[in-house]
Design an enzyme around this catalytic site. Structure first.
Site, PDB file in Angstrom:
ATOM      1  N   GLY A  44       0.865  -1.182   0.000  1.00 39.61           N
ATOM      2  CA  GLY A  44       0.000   0.000   0.000  1.00 39.61           C
ATOM      3  C   GLY A  44       0.894   1.222   0.000  1.00 39.61           C
ATOM      4  O   GLY A  44       1.814   1.325   0.815  1.00 39.61           O
ATOM      5  N   ALA A  47       1.086   3.097   3.458  1.00 38.70           N
ATOM      6  CA  ALA A  47       1.788   2.363   4.517  1.00 38.70           C
ATOM      7  C   ALA A  47       3.270   2.200   4.179  1.00 38.70           C
ATOM      8  O   ALA A  47       4.134   2.296   5.069  1.00 38.70           O
ATOM      9  CB  ALA A  47       1.132   1.007   4.722  1.00 38.70           C
ATOM     10  N   GLY A 227      12.729   6.764 -12.576  1.00 34.66           N
ATOM     11  CA  GLY A 227      13.303   5.429 -12.440  1.00 34.66           C
ATOM     12  C   GLY A 227      14.805   5.419 -12.635  1.00 34.66           C
ATOM     13  O   GLY A 227      15.539   6.166 -11.977  1.00 34.66           O
ATOM     14  N   ARG A 229      16.599   6.713 -14.698  1.00 29.31           N
ATOM     15  CA  ARG A 229      17.219   7.967 -15.165  1.00 29.31           C
ATOM     16  C   ARG A 229      17.321   9.008 -14.053  1.00 29.31           C
ATOM     17  O   ARG A 229      17.886  10.073 -14.244  1.00 29.31           O
ATOM     18  CB  ARG A 229      16.432   8.535 -16.349  1.00 29.31           C
ATOM     19  CG  ARG A 229      16.596   7.671 -17.611  1.00 29.31           C
ATOM     20  CD  ARG A 229      16.081   8.350 -18.840  1.00 29.31           C
ATOM     21  NE  ARG A 229      14.642   8.525 -18.762  1.00 29.31           N
ATOM     22  CZ  ARG A 229      14.014   9.677 -18.932  1.00 29.31           C
ATOM     23  NH1 ARG A 229      14.686  10.764 -19.209  1.00 29.31           N
ATOM     24  NH2 ARG A 229      12.707   9.733 -18.847  1.00 29.31           N
ATOM     25  N   ALA A 255       7.440  -0.302  -4.793  1.00 35.98           N
ATOM     26  CA  ALA A 255       7.619   0.618  -3.651  1.00 35.98           C
ATOM     27  C   ALA A 255       8.864   1.496  -3.739  1.00 35.98           C
ATOM     28  O   ALA A 255       9.130   2.279  -2.822  1.00 35.98           O
ATOM     29  CB  ALA A 255       7.598  -0.120  -2.315  1.00 35.98           C
ATOM     30  N   ALA A 256       9.612   1.408  -4.847  1.00 32.02           N
ATOM     31  CA  ALA A 256      10.777   2.291  -4.977  1.00 32.02           C
ATOM     32  C   ALA A 256      10.328   3.756  -5.013  1.00 32.02           C
ATOM     33  O   ALA A 256      10.972   4.632  -4.426  1.00 32.02           O
ATOM     34  CB  ALA A 256      11.567   1.948  -6.228  1.00 32.02           C
ATOM     35  N   GLY A 257       9.199   4.007  -5.675  1.00 35.59           N
ATOM     36  CA  GLY A 257       8.677   5.379  -5.730  1.00 35.59           C
ATOM     37  C   GLY A 257       8.229   5.856  -4.357  1.00 35.59           C
ATOM     38  O   GLY A 257       8.397   7.032  -4.010  1.00 35.59           O
ATOM     39  N   ASP A 258       7.657   4.946  -3.568  1.00 33.97           N
ATOM     40  CA  ASP A 258       7.222   5.317  -2.211  1.00 33.97           C
ATOM     41  C   ASP A 258       8.448   5.675  -1.363  1.00 33.97           C
ATOM     42  O   ASP A 258       8.439   6.658  -0.610  1.00 33.97           O
ATOM     43  CB  ASP A 258       6.463   4.156  -1.550  1.00 33.97           C
ATOM     44  CG  ASP A 258       5.327   3.625  -2.424  1.00 33.97           C
ATOM     45  OD1 ASP A 258       4.797   4.416  -3.229  1.00 33.97           O
ATOM     46  OD2 ASP A 258       4.994   2.440  -2.304  1.00 33.97           O
ATOM     47  N   GLY A 294       9.819  -7.204  -2.608  1.00 36.96           N
ATOM     48  CA  GLY A 294       8.740  -6.781  -1.721  1.00 36.96           C
ATOM     49  C   GLY A 294       8.531  -5.283  -1.740  1.00 36.96           C
ATOM     50  O   GLY A 294       9.277  -4.529  -2.388  1.00 36.96           O
ATOM     51  N   SER A 298      11.227  -3.619   1.378  1.00 33.71           N
ATOM     52  CA  SER A 298      12.388  -3.205   0.572  1.00 33.71           C
ATOM     53  C   SER A 298      12.916  -1.814   0.954  1.00 33.71           C
ATOM     54  O   SER A 298      13.962  -1.385   0.479  1.00 33.71           O
ATOM     55  CB  SER A 298      12.008  -3.191  -0.909  1.00 33.71           C
ATOM     56  OG  SER A 298      11.128  -2.115  -1.197  1.00 33.71           O
TER      57      SER A 298
HETATM   58  O1  RIB Z   1       3.832   1.485  -4.661  1.00 33.83           O
HETATM   59  C1  RIB Z   1       3.760   0.106  -4.450  1.00 33.83           C
HETATM   60  C2  RIB Z   1       2.437  -0.272  -3.874  1.00 33.83           C
HETATM   61  O2  RIB Z   1       1.424  -0.020  -4.817  1.00 33.83           O
HETATM   62  C3  RIB Z   1       2.277  -1.730  -3.522  1.00 33.83           C
HETATM   63  O3  RIB Z   1       2.728  -2.028  -2.220  1.00 33.83           O
HETATM   64  C4  RIB Z   1       0.795  -1.984  -3.737  1.00 33.83           C
HETATM   65  O4  RIB Z   1       0.095  -2.223  -2.563  1.00 33.83           O
HETATM   66  C5  RIB Z   1       0.269  -0.740  -4.448  1.00 33.83           C
HETATM   67  O5  RIB Z   1      -0.394   0.064  -3.586  1.00 33.83           O
END
Ligand code: RIB
Length: 310
Positions: A44, A47, A227, A229, A255-258, A294, A298
Protein backbone atom coordinates in the site's frame (compact mmCIF):
# COMPACT_ATOMS: atom_id res chain seq x y z
CA UNK A 1 20.28 15.54 10.59
CA UNK A 2 19.23 17.86 13.41
CA UNK A 3 18.50 16.49 16.87
CA UNK A 4 14.81 17.40 16.90
CA UNK A 5 12.75 14.56 15.40
CA UNK A 6 10.21 15.50 12.78
CA UNK A 7 6.75 14.01 12.64
CA UNK A 8 5.06 13.23 9.32
CA UNK A 9 1.37 12.43 9.05
CA UNK A 10 0.82 9.99 6.18
CA UNK A 11 -2.76 9.95 4.89
CA UNK A 12 -3.00 7.09 2.45
CA UNK A 13 -3.60 3.47 1.61
CA UNK A 14 -2.79 0.22 3.34
CA UNK A 15 -2.82 -3.01 1.32
CA UNK A 16 -1.81 -6.59 1.60
CA UNK A 17 0.27 -7.32 -1.49
CA UNK A 18 -0.07 -10.66 -3.23
CA UNK A 19 3.03 -10.92 -5.42
CA UNK A 20 3.93 -13.36 -8.18
CA UNK A 21 7.17 -13.59 -10.08
CA UNK A 22 6.38 -14.33 -13.72
CA UNK A 23 8.58 -15.29 -16.62
CA UNK A 24 5.80 -14.83 -19.17
CA UNK A 25 2.50 -13.03 -18.84
CA UNK A 26 -0.48 -15.04 -20.10
CA UNK A 27 -2.13 -13.95 -23.33
CA UNK A 28 -5.91 -13.52 -23.38
CA UNK A 29 -7.50 -16.94 -22.88
CA UNK A 30 -4.17 -18.59 -22.00
CA UNK A 31 -3.23 -20.40 -18.76
CA UNK A 32 0.40 -20.29 -17.71
CA UNK A 33 1.93 -22.39 -14.95
CA UNK A 34 4.77 -20.47 -13.35
CA UNK A 35 6.71 -21.53 -10.25
CA UNK A 36 8.55 -18.21 -9.95
CA UNK A 37 7.24 -17.76 -6.39
CA UNK A 38 4.32 -16.12 -4.59
CA UNK A 39 4.07 -14.17 -1.34
CA UNK A 40 1.70 -12.12 0.80
CA UNK A 41 3.56 -9.09 2.16
CA UNK A 42 2.66 -5.65 3.58
CA UNK A 43 2.14 -2.95 0.99
CA UNK A 44 0.00 0.00 0.00
CA UNK A 45 1.53 3.28 -1.08
CA UNK A 46 0.58 5.06 2.14
CA UNK A 47 1.79 2.36 4.52
CA UNK A 48 5.00 1.86 2.51
CA UNK A 49 5.71 5.58 2.82
CA UNK A 50 4.98 5.54 6.58
CA UNK A 51 7.44 2.71 7.02
CA UNK A 52 10.04 4.55 4.96
CA UNK A 53 9.55 7.66 7.13
CA UNK A 54 10.28 5.70 10.34
CA UNK A 55 13.23 3.82 8.84
CA UNK A 56 14.71 7.06 7.52
CA UNK A 57 14.68 8.72 10.91
CA UNK A 58 11.42 10.63 11.40
CA UNK A 59 8.22 9.75 13.26
CA UNK A 60 5.39 8.43 11.10
CA UNK A 61 1.73 8.70 11.99
CA UNK A 62 -0.44 6.66 9.64
CA UNK A 63 -4.04 7.62 8.90
CA UNK A 64 -5.51 4.68 6.96
CA UNK A 65 -8.36 2.19 7.00
CA UNK A 66 -8.09 -1.59 7.29
CA UNK A 67 -10.72 -4.31 7.11
CA UNK A 68 -11.65 -6.42 10.14
CA UNK A 69 -9.98 -9.47 8.62
CA UNK A 70 -6.79 -11.49 8.84
CA UNK A 71 -4.93 -9.22 6.39
CA UNK A 72 -5.92 -6.16 8.39
CA UNK A 73 -4.80 -7.80 11.64
CA UNK A 74 -1.44 -8.79 10.16
CA UNK A 75 -0.84 -5.32 8.74
CA UNK A 76 -1.79 -3.63 12.01
CA UNK A 77 0.65 -5.84 13.95
CA UNK A 78 3.34 -5.11 11.37
CA UNK A 79 2.87 -1.35 11.75
CA UNK A 80 3.00 -1.61 15.54
CA UNK A 81 6.21 -3.63 15.45
CA UNK A 82 7.68 -1.17 12.92
CA UNK A 83 7.20 1.87 15.19
CA UNK A 84 4.49 3.47 13.06
CA UNK A 85 1.99 5.42 15.18
CA UNK A 86 -1.30 3.58 14.55
CA UNK A 87 -3.52 5.85 16.67
CA UNK A 88 -5.41 6.92 13.53
CA UNK A 89 -5.62 3.57 11.73
CA UNK A 90 -9.33 2.77 11.61
CA UNK A 91 -10.97 -0.62 11.25
CA UNK A 92 -13.83 -1.06 8.78
CA UNK A 93 -16.27 -3.83 9.76
CA UNK A 94 -17.97 -3.93 6.35
CA UNK A 95 -15.20 -3.77 3.77
CA UNK A 96 -12.09 -5.93 3.44
CA UNK A 97 -8.51 -4.75 3.67
CA UNK A 98 -7.14 -3.46 0.35
CA UNK A 99 -5.45 -6.12 -1.75
CA UNK A 100 -2.85 -5.45 -4.42
CA UNK A 101 -1.91 -8.08 -6.98
CA UNK A 102 1.70 -7.39 -7.89
CA UNK A 103 3.11 -9.19 -10.91
CA UNK A 104 6.87 -8.96 -11.17
CA UNK A 105 8.56 -9.60 -14.47
CA UNK A 106 12.04 -9.89 -15.94
CA UNK A 107 14.20 -7.03 -14.71
CA UNK A 108 12.12 -6.36 -11.60
CA UNK A 109 9.44 -4.31 -13.38
CA UNK A 110 5.95 -4.69 -12.02
CA UNK A 111 2.31 -4.46 -12.95
CA UNK A 112 -0.07 -3.79 -10.07
CA UNK A 113 -3.83 -4.07 -9.76
CA UNK A 114 -5.36 -2.78 -6.53
CA UNK A 115 -8.68 -3.80 -5.07
CA UNK A 116 -9.07 -0.82 -2.70
CA UNK A 117 -11.58 -2.31 -0.23
CA UNK A 118 -11.53 -0.35 3.04
CA UNK A 119 -9.19 2.32 1.56
CA UNK A 120 -12.18 3.67 -0.35
CA UNK A 121 -14.01 4.37 2.91
CA UNK A 122 -11.41 6.49 4.69
CA UNK A 123 -13.41 9.45 6.00
CA UNK A 124 -12.79 13.19 6.24
CA UNK A 125 -13.57 12.93 9.97
CA UNK A 126 -10.80 10.38 10.45
CA UNK A 127 -8.41 12.67 8.59
CA UNK A 128 -9.44 15.69 10.67
CA UNK A 129 -8.90 13.72 13.87
CA UNK A 130 -5.43 12.60 12.72
CA UNK A 131 -4.22 16.21 12.64
CA UNK A 132 -4.46 16.12 16.47
CA UNK A 133 -0.98 14.57 16.28
CA UNK A 134 0.40 18.04 15.35
CA UNK A 135 2.52 16.93 12.41
CA UNK A 136 5.45 18.86 10.93
CA UNK A 137 4.35 17.76 7.46
CA UNK A 138 1.60 15.94 5.59
CA UNK A 139 2.43 13.16 3.10
CA UNK A 140 -0.38 12.32 0.70
CA UNK A 141 -0.97 9.67 -1.93
CA UNK A 142 -3.92 9.16 -4.26
CA UNK A 143 -4.71 5.52 -3.48
CA UNK A 144 -7.59 6.84 -1.37
CA UNK A 145 -10.57 8.86 -2.65
CA UNK A 146 -9.38 12.15 -4.17
CA UNK A 147 -11.84 14.23 -2.10
CA UNK A 148 -10.33 12.79 1.10
CA UNK A 149 -6.81 13.62 -0.08
CA UNK A 150 -8.07 17.10 -0.91
CA UNK A 151 -9.64 17.48 2.56
CA UNK A 152 -6.32 16.52 4.17
CA UNK A 153 -4.39 18.98 1.99
CA UNK A 154 -6.83 21.77 2.89
CA UNK A 155 -6.46 21.16 6.63
CA UNK A 156 -2.68 21.17 6.29
CA UNK A 157 -2.76 24.38 4.23
CA UNK A 158 -5.00 26.10 6.78
CA UNK A 159 -2.35 25.33 9.44
CA UNK A 160 0.73 26.13 7.33
CA UNK A 161 1.84 22.52 7.38
CA UNK A 162 3.92 21.62 4.30
CA UNK A 163 2.35 19.02 2.01
CA UNK A 164 4.25 16.41 -0.01
CA UNK A 165 2.20 14.61 -2.65
CA UNK A 166 3.19 11.32 -4.21
CA UNK A 167 0.70 11.66 -7.07
CA UNK A 168 0.03 7.94 -7.52
CA UNK A 169 -1.96 6.34 -8.93
CA UNK A 170 -2.99 8.94 -11.51
CA UNK A 171 -6.33 9.65 -13.13
CA UNK A 172 -6.66 12.25 -15.85
CA UNK A 173 -9.83 13.67 -14.37
CA UNK A 174 -8.51 14.38 -10.86
CA UNK A 175 -9.25 18.00 -10.08
CA UNK A 176 -5.61 18.85 -9.35
CA UNK A 177 -6.41 22.56 -9.74
CA UNK A 178 -8.53 22.39 -6.57
CA UNK A 179 -5.57 21.42 -4.38
CA UNK A 180 -4.27 24.18 -2.11
CA UNK A 181 -0.63 25.22 -2.45
CA UNK A 182 1.64 22.27 -1.74
CA UNK A 183 5.37 21.98 -1.26
CA UNK A 184 6.19 19.09 -3.60
CA UNK A 185 4.08 17.35 -6.26
CA UNK A 186 5.73 14.15 -7.43
CA UNK A 187 4.37 11.78 -10.09
CA UNK A 188 6.39 9.13 -11.94
CA UNK A 189 6.68 9.08 -15.73
CA UNK A 190 3.51 7.06 -16.37
CA UNK A 191 1.53 9.29 -14.00
CA UNK A 192 2.97 12.40 -15.65
CA UNK A 193 1.76 11.11 -19.01
CA UNK A 194 -1.70 10.49 -17.56
CA UNK A 195 -1.91 13.99 -16.01
CA UNK A 196 -0.40 15.95 -18.90
CA UNK A 197 -0.51 13.83 -22.05
CA UNK A 198 3.29 14.26 -22.29
CA UNK A 199 5.71 11.35 -21.87
CA UNK A 200 8.76 12.85 -20.10
CA UNK A 201 11.26 10.70 -21.99
CA UNK A 202 13.99 13.34 -22.46
CA UNK A 203 14.95 16.75 -21.01
CA UNK A 204 12.85 18.78 -23.43
CA UNK A 205 9.73 16.64 -22.91
CA UNK A 206 10.32 16.56 -19.14
CA UNK A 207 10.38 20.34 -19.06
CA UNK A 208 7.18 20.57 -21.08
CA UNK A 209 5.52 18.04 -18.78
CA UNK A 210 6.76 19.82 -15.65
CA UNK A 211 5.40 23.13 -16.98
CA UNK A 212 2.05 21.48 -17.69
CA UNK A 213 1.95 20.05 -14.14
CA UNK A 214 2.98 23.41 -12.71
CA UNK A 215 0.05 25.02 -14.50
CA UNK A 216 -2.35 22.47 -12.96
CA UNK A 217 -0.99 22.23 -9.40
CA UNK A 218 -0.16 25.14 -7.09
CA UNK A 219 3.17 23.85 -5.85
CA UNK A 220 6.65 25.01 -4.99
CA UNK A 221 8.35 22.09 -6.74
CA UNK A 222 7.42 19.52 -9.35
CA UNK A 223 9.58 16.40 -9.05
CA UNK A 224 9.10 13.80 -11.81
CA UNK A 225 10.42 10.37 -10.79
CA UNK A 226 12.17 8.81 -13.77
CA UNK A 227 13.30 5.43 -12.44
CA UNK A 228 16.70 4.41 -13.79
CA UNK A 229 17.22 7.97 -15.16
CA UNK A 230 16.80 9.70 -11.78
CA UNK A 231 14.44 12.63 -11.26
CA UNK A 232 13.51 15.89 -12.97
CA UNK A 233 13.11 18.93 -10.72
CA UNK A 234 11.32 22.16 -11.66
CA UNK A 235 10.68 25.15 -9.41
CA UNK A 236 8.71 27.41 -11.75
CA UNK A 237 11.86 29.09 -13.09
CA UNK A 238 14.75 26.65 -13.13
CA UNK A 239 14.95 22.97 -13.92
CA UNK A 240 17.53 20.30 -13.38
CA UNK A 241 17.88 16.58 -13.79
CA UNK A 242 19.24 14.62 -10.84
CA UNK A 243 20.85 11.34 -11.90
CA UNK A 244 19.78 7.98 -10.49
CA UNK A 245 22.07 6.13 -8.12
CA UNK A 246 22.92 2.46 -8.24
CA UNK A 247 23.05 0.26 -5.17
CA UNK A 248 23.14 -3.17 -6.84
CA UNK A 249 21.17 -5.37 -9.22
CA UNK A 250 17.52 -4.40 -9.71
CA UNK A 251 15.29 -7.26 -8.55
CA UNK A 252 11.97 -5.56 -7.78
CA UNK A 253 10.90 -1.96 -8.41
CA UNK A 254 7.77 -2.25 -6.19
CA UNK A 255 7.62 0.62 -3.65
CA UNK A 256 10.78 2.29 -4.98
CA UNK A 257 8.68 5.38 -5.73
CA UNK A 258 7.22 5.32 -2.21
CA UNK A 259 10.74 5.11 -0.73
CA UNK A 260 11.84 7.97 -3.03
CA UNK A 261 9.10 10.43 -2.09
CA UNK A 262 9.16 9.54 1.61
CA UNK A 263 12.95 9.94 1.61
CA UNK A 264 12.64 13.28 -0.16
CA UNK A 265 10.11 14.52 2.42
CA UNK A 266 12.17 13.39 5.43
CA UNK A 267 15.41 14.90 4.14
CA UNK A 268 13.69 18.16 3.10
CA UNK A 269 12.34 18.60 6.62
CA UNK A 270 15.72 17.93 8.23
CA UNK A 271 17.90 19.87 5.79
CA UNK A 272 15.95 23.13 5.95
CA UNK A 273 14.28 22.83 2.54
CA UNK A 274 17.28 22.07 0.31
CA UNK A 275 15.25 20.52 -2.50
CA UNK A 276 18.20 19.28 -4.57
CA UNK A 277 19.67 17.50 -1.55
CA UNK A 278 16.24 16.05 -0.78
CA UNK A 279 15.77 14.74 -4.34
CA UNK A 280 19.25 13.18 -4.25
CA UNK A 281 18.36 11.53 -0.95
CA UNK A 282 15.11 10.22 -2.48
CA UNK A 283 17.09 8.79 -5.42
CA UNK A 284 19.36 6.95 -2.98
CA UNK A 285 16.39 5.54 -1.02
CA UNK A 286 14.74 4.37 -4.26
CA UNK A 287 18.02 2.89 -5.55
CA UNK A 288 18.31 0.66 -2.50
CA UNK A 289 14.62 -0.33 -2.56
CA UNK A 290 14.92 -1.78 -6.09
CA UNK A 291 17.65 -4.19 -4.99
CA UNK A 292 15.22 -6.02 -2.68
CA UNK A 293 12.04 -7.98 -3.13
CA UNK A 294 8.74 -6.78 -1.72
CA UNK A 295 7.15 -3.42 -1.00
CA UNK A 296 7.38 -2.27 2.63
CA UNK A 297 10.18 -4.76 3.28
CA UNK A 298 12.39 -3.20 0.57
CA UNK A 299 12.51 0.25 2.16
CA UNK A 300 16.02 1.18 3.40
CA UNK A 301 17.18 2.61 6.73
CA UNK A 302 18.80 6.03 7.20
CA UNK A 303 22.18 4.33 7.75
CA UNK A 304 21.93 2.47 4.42
CA UNK A 305 21.05 5.66 2.57
CA UNK A 306 23.89 7.54 4.28
CA UNK A 307 26.33 4.77 3.23
CA UNK A 308 25.21 4.97 -0.39
CA UNK A 309 25.46 8.75 -0.44
CA UNK A 310 28.95 8.47 1.05
O1 RIB B 1 3.83 1.49 -4.66
C1 RIB B 1 3.76 0.11 -4.45
C2 RIB B 1 2.44 -0.27 -3.87
O2 RIB B 1 1.42 -0.02 -4.82
C3 RIB B 1 2.28 -1.73 -3.52
O3 RIB B 1 2.73 -2.03 -2.22
C4 RIB B 1 0.80 -1.98 -3.74
O4 RIB B 1 0.10 -2.22 -2.56
C5 RIB B 1 0.27 -0.74 -4.45
O5 RIB B 1 -0.39 0.06 -3.59
Amino acid sequence: MSEERKKILVVGSANMDFSMNMYKLPERGETVIDDGGVAYTPGGKGANAALAVTRLGADAVLCARLGADIHGQKLYNYYKSSNIDTSYVKVDREHPTGLAVVIREGEGDNRIVVYPGANSYLTADAVREAFDCNPDALYLGFEIPFDIALAAANIAASRDIPVFIDAAPAKKDYDLESLPRVEVFSPNEAETLEYTGIAPGNMEASLRAALALYRRVKCKYVVIKQGARGAFLYDGKRYTSIPAMRAGKTVDTTAAGDAFTAGLAVEYLYNGGDIKGAVKYGCAAGAIAVTREGAASSVPTAEEVADLLG
